[in-house]
Design an enzyme around this catalytic site. Structure first.
Site, PDB file in Angstrom:
ATOM      1  N   TYR A  27      -2.321  -1.655   9.958  1.00  0.00           N
ATOM      2  CA  TYR A  27      -2.438  -1.751   8.522  1.00  0.00           C
ATOM      3  C   TYR A  27      -0.730  -1.261   7.962  1.00  0.00           C
ATOM      4  O   TYR A  27      -0.306  -1.894   7.034  1.00  0.00           O
ATOM      5  CB  TYR A  27      -3.340  -0.941   8.158  1.00  0.00           C
TER       6      TYR A  27
ATOM      7  N   SER B 164       0.775  -1.630   0.056  1.00  0.00           N
ATOM      8  CA  SER B 164      -0.223   0.393   0.338  1.00  0.00           C
ATOM      9  C   SER B 164       0.863   1.195  -0.412  1.00  0.00           C
ATOM     10  O   SER B 164       2.108   1.126   0.203  1.00  0.00           O
ATOM     11  CB  SER B 164      -0.812   0.233   1.021  1.00  0.00           C
TER      12      SER B 164
HETATM   13  N1  LIG Z   1      -8.327  -0.617  -1.934  1.00  0.00           N
HETATM   14  C1  LIG Z   1      -7.513   0.160  -1.769  1.00  0.00           C
HETATM   15  O1  LIG Z   1      -7.591   1.719  -2.104  1.00  0.00           O
HETATM   16  C2  LIG Z   1      -6.720   0.275  -1.338  1.00  0.00           C
HETATM   17  C3  LIG Z   1      -5.210   0.745  -0.873  1.00  0.00           C
HETATM   18  C4  LIG Z   1      -4.155   0.065  -0.853  1.00  0.00           C
HETATM   19  C5  LIG Z   1      -3.658  -0.994  -0.603  1.00  0.00           C
HETATM   20  N2  LIG Z   1      -4.756  -2.190  -0.375  1.00  0.00           N
HETATM   21  C6  LIG Z   1      -4.492  -3.484  -0.610  1.00  0.00           C
HETATM   22  O2  LIG Z   1      -5.177  -4.206  -1.858  1.00  0.00           O
HETATM   23  C7  LIG Z   1      -5.400  -5.705  -1.367  1.00  0.00           C
HETATM   24  C8  LIG Z   1      -6.525  -5.833  -2.251  1.00  0.00           C
HETATM   25  O3  LIG Z   1      -7.849  -5.283  -1.265  1.00  0.00           O
HETATM   26  P1  LIG Z   1      -9.049  -5.200  -2.277  1.00  0.00           P
HETATM   27  O4  LIG Z   1      -9.326  -2.931  -2.275  1.00  0.00           O
HETATM   28  O5  LIG Z   1      -9.233  -5.084  -3.341  1.00  0.00           O
HETATM   29  O6  LIG Z   1     -10.275  -5.090  -1.554  1.00  0.00           O
HETATM   30  P2  LIG Z   1     -11.071  -6.137  -1.751  1.00  0.00           P
HETATM   31  O7  LIG Z   1     -12.252  -6.523  -0.136  1.00  0.00           O
HETATM   32  O8  LIG Z   1     -12.416  -5.890  -2.436  1.00  0.00           O
HETATM   33  O9  LIG Z   1     -10.714  -7.856  -1.825  1.00  0.00           O
HETATM   34  C9  LIG Z   1      -9.833  -7.734  -1.234  1.00  0.00           C
HETATM   35  C10 LIG Z   1     -10.511  -9.543  -0.564  1.00  0.00           C
HETATM   36  O10 LIG Z   1      -9.660 -10.469  -0.248  1.00  0.00           O
HETATM   37  C11 LIG Z   1     -10.139 -11.311   0.256  1.00  0.00           C
HETATM   38  N3  LIG Z   1      -9.611 -11.596   1.587  1.00  0.00           N
HETATM   39  C12 LIG Z   1      -9.614 -10.624   2.806  1.00  0.00           C
HETATM   40  N4  LIG Z   1      -8.873 -11.750   3.952  1.00  0.00           N
HETATM   41  C13 LIG Z   1      -8.669 -12.951   3.455  1.00  0.00           C
HETATM   42  C14 LIG Z   1      -8.806 -14.227   4.095  1.00  0.00           C
HETATM   43  N5  LIG Z   1      -8.092 -13.890   5.319  1.00  0.00           N
HETATM   44  N6  LIG Z   1      -7.910 -14.971   3.306  1.00  0.00           N
HETATM   45  C15 LIG Z   1      -8.312 -15.662   1.901  1.00  0.00           C
HETATM   46  N7  LIG Z   1      -8.809 -14.151   1.294  1.00  0.00           N
HETATM   47  C16 LIG Z   1      -8.980 -13.099   1.935  1.00  0.00           C
HETATM   48  C17 LIG Z   1     -11.243 -10.946   0.321  1.00  0.00           C
HETATM   49  O11 LIG Z   1     -12.489 -11.621   0.367  1.00  0.00           O
HETATM   50  C18 LIG Z   1     -11.454  -9.879  -0.966  1.00  0.00           C
HETATM   51  O12 LIG Z   1     -12.094 -11.111  -1.948  1.00  0.00           O
HETATM   52  C19 LIG Z   1      -5.077  -5.278  -0.203  1.00  0.00           C
HETATM   53  O13 LIG Z   1      -3.873  -6.460   0.149  1.00  0.00           O
HETATM   54  C20 LIG Z   1      -5.518  -4.001   0.900  1.00  0.00           C
HETATM   55  O14 LIG Z   1      -5.020  -4.100   1.324  1.00  0.00           O
HETATM   56  C21 LIG Z   1      -6.031  -1.423  -1.260  1.00  0.00           C
END
Ligand SMILES: NC(=O)c1ccc[n+]([C@@H]2O[C@H](COP(=O)([O-])OP(=O)(O)OC[C@H]3O[C@@H](n4cnc5c(N)ncnc54)[C@H](O)[C@@H]3O)[C@@H](O)[C@H]2O)c1
Length: 274
Positions: A155, A142
């Site tokens: 986080y 992130s």
């Molecule tokens: N959305 C943002 O703004 C953002 C910004 C920076 C980093 N991220 C990172 O990107 C990655 C994806 O996030 P996103 O925004 O797509 O979220 P999201 O919630 O849309 O997707 C995350 C997916 O991970 C799955 N998941 C969660 N915990 C799990 C576990 N223990 N085992 C297996 N699957 C699991 C969820 O079911 C979901 O399908 C994460 O690591 C998040 O920290 C997101």
């Protein structure tokens, strides 16, 4: 890596959000997909959509479960062939004010956001290195893994860890023809805030009506910020470009620019006189 066609990609958190965006980009570029997630309904939707584009297998997996991870790897490699593209992407966004944290919250956040990445590497890297066919690993961190932000210590601790792990891994894996990238998104329009709120353990604070209202306001604000962010499909395209170009850092916008510069300058300023 110049082409991902015909390779097998294992994507954790591949059923929703950024993972699904990555899945779409790689399916359209000709990769076979193994999508791992604990959201079974979303896995089914993703398979229905992307099965029209490429070979897709889905596996229900909690990335904290090491035995299940090894079984998942065996199962998808039997069906799709050796995994040589690994995306350690599953993550959660929650947290609480530092004085209100509990060991349960620490274990939950670090277990998924950092432990999940470690488990993916422990499961697949020995197989990839032994086969000698190269490959690429993308770890999702992130912007909050590059400089301190108000995202909270739970986080940031995990995401700084993912950045350090990725940078160090890259030093070692060039010799095996395995590239490493670390994805450091700014806001991306996903439902991570709501999804996380459903599974996060409670913080060590009383749940007065006032506090419940404050928490709901915080979550609402975070959701609105993310909804104005980059689309997950655009992130997937950037990840594909970075893998093809073997680039370490993947940003999705310039939101961290000043914080990264200030952190680098502060580190340099703190060095002793030569
Ligand atoms: N959305 C943002 O703004 C953002 C910004 C920076 C980093 N991220 C990172 O990107 C990655 C994806 O996030 P996103 O925004 O797509 O979220 P999201 O919630 O849309 O997707 C995350 C997916 O991970 C799955 N998941 C969660 N915990 C799990 C576990 N223990 N085992 C297996 N699957 C699991 C969820 O079911 C979901 O399908 C994460 O690591 C998040 O920290 C997101």
């Amino acid at each position: 890596m110049t082409d991902v066609r015909g390779r097998t990609a294992f994507i954790t958190g591949g059923a929703n959000g950024i993972g699904l965006g990555i899945a779409r980009a790689f399916a359209h570029a000709g990769a076979k997909l193994a999508l791992a997630d604990r959201d079974v309904a979303a896995l089914e939707r993703a398979k229905k959509e992307l099965g029209e584009v490429s070979s897709v297998e889905t596996v229900e997996l909690d990335v904290r479960d090491r035995d299940a991870y090894a079984r998942a790897a065996d199962a998808v490699e039997r069906k799709l062939g050796p995994v040589s593209l690994l995306f350690n992407n599953a993550g959660v966004a929650g947290g609480a004010p530092a004085p209100k944290l509990t060991y349960e919250l620490w274990d939950w956040a670090i277990g998924i956001n950092l432990g999940g990445v470690i488990n993916g590497i422990q499961t697949f890297l020995p197989r990839m290195a032994e086969r000698g066919a190269g490959g690429h690993i993308v770890n999702t961190a992130s912007g909050a893994g590059l400089a301190a932000t108000p995202s909270g210590v739970l986080y940031s601790t995990a995401k700084f860890g993912v950045v350090g792990l990725s940078e160090t891994l890259q030093l070692e894996l060039g010799a095996f023809g395995i590239g490493v990238s670390v994805l450091c998104p700014g806001p991306v329009a996903t439902d991570i805030v709501a999804r996380t709120a459903q599974s996060q353990p409670p913080a060590n604070e009383s749940q007065s009506d006032e506090q419940r209202k404050l928490r709901a306001e915080r979550l609402g604000l975070a959701t609105r910020v993310l909804q104005q962010g980059v689309s997950p499909d655009r992130v997937g395209e950037r990840v594909l470009e970075a893998v093809l170009g073997n680039r370490l850092y993947i940003h999705t916008d310039r939101i961290m620019e000043q914080l990264i510069a200030a952190r680098a300058q502060a580190l340099l300023d703190a060095l002793p006189e030569a």
